[in-house]
Design a protein around this motif. Structure first.
Motif, PDB file in Angstrom:
ATOM      1  N   TYR A  69     -42.028 -19.488 -71.753  1.00  0.00           N
ATOM      2  CA  TYR A  69     -43.460 -19.801 -71.818  1.00  0.00           C
ATOM      3  C   TYR A  69     -43.679 -21.225 -72.338  1.00  0.00           C
ATOM      4  N   TYR A  70     -43.029 -21.555 -73.461  1.00  0.00           N
ATOM      5  CA  TYR A  70     -43.243 -22.883 -74.056  1.00  0.00           C
ATOM      6  C   TYR A  70     -42.533 -23.996 -73.283  1.00  0.00           C
TER       7      TYR A  70
ATOM      8  N   LEU B  80     -40.961 -15.969 -74.514  1.00  0.00           N
ATOM      9  CA  LEU B  80     -41.705 -17.027 -75.208  1.00  0.00           C
ATOM     10  C   LEU B  80     -41.001 -18.371 -75.102  1.00  0.00           C
TER      11      LEU B  80
ATOM     12  N   ARG C 193     -49.240 -15.227 -73.780  1.00  0.00           N
ATOM     13  CA  ARG C 193     -48.652 -15.449 -75.107  1.00  0.00           C
ATOM     14  C   ARG C 193     -48.953 -14.281 -76.040  1.00  0.00           C
TER      15      ARG C 193
END
Length: 232
Positions: free
Chosen positions: A138-139, A135, A115
């Motif tokens: 990622y989330y 991102l 992150r």
């Protein structure tokens, strides 16, 4: 003007090195990574701080899925040039793939570095599209108990809209697809296609029809439409 003998001795070596680098670069662009790698490695031994050589070696490692080696080279890049957003982006990507393939405990250990790398890329280049896509992923992929969140993924999708509306629609569709909201994903892919018309937008919609909605005839229709529109 008098030319020193030392310069004359150095000149053939410099020309030879440049020629080798160009040869390796050509092989890389042809995706002949196995052939390009030893030439770049030789160049790296001669000059371990040459940014482009290091980046090519990192990219070769990424293409061959050697994520430890890729992370090593990208980490060196961001150390040598700490104001370059792409180096943090690539480093975060290599760490992310290492986490994905290394099991739960490896992933947990790397979470903050992944992150942090993408966020650093954005701080250096606020318009970095790739870092926002990273991102979002990622989330989406991260379990909720360690910070995974659709709301946070949507936040970066909304930011993408301001920079690239096509990427905004594609990212919305991707999030919908992840949560199996396939009809909503279809609508967003169609909007991205209508706005952008790139091969990627057609391919994403076709993949949705074929893999998730089980409508192979629609997938073929979409791809055929792309071919018709792009006849030379």
């Amino acid at each position: 003007m008098k030319i020193s003998s030392a310069f004359l001795l150095f000149l053939p070596m410099a020309i030879f090195s440049q020629t080798n680098f160009e040869k390796a670069e050509k092989l890389f662009k042809q995706e002949k990574f196995a052939a390009a790698k030893p030439i770049f490695e030789s160049s790296y031994k001669e000059n371990p701080n040459q940014l482009k050589t290091i980046e090519y070696l990192g990219d070769i490692a990424s293409n061959t899925k050697d994520w430890d080696k890729a992370a090593f080279y990208y980490e060196k890049l961001k150390t040598l040039k700490p104001n370059e957003a792409d180096y943090y982006y690539k480093y975060g990507g290599a760490l992310g793939m290492r986490a994905q393939t290394g099991g739960k405990w490896v992933a947990i250990k790397l979470i903050s570095d992944i992150r942090g790398s993408f966020e650093k890329a954005l701080s250096l280049n606020p318009n970095h599209i790739g870092a926002r896509w990273a991102l979002i992923e990622y989330y989406l992929q991260l379990p909720a108990f360690v910070g995974g969140s659709e709301r946070k993924a949507q936040r970066y999708s909304n930011e993408l809209f301001k920079i690239s509306p096509v990427d905004g629609y594609l990212s919305k569709a991707h999030i919908d697809e992840y949560f199996k909201r396939y009809k909503s994903a279809e609508k967003n892919y169609i909007k991205a296609l209508q706005m952008g018309g790139s091969k990627n937008t057609y391919q994403r919609l076709a993949d949705l029809y074929r893999e998730k909605l089980h409508q192979p005839e629609k997938a073929l229709q979409v791809l055929q439409e792309y071919k018709e529109k792009n006849k030379s």
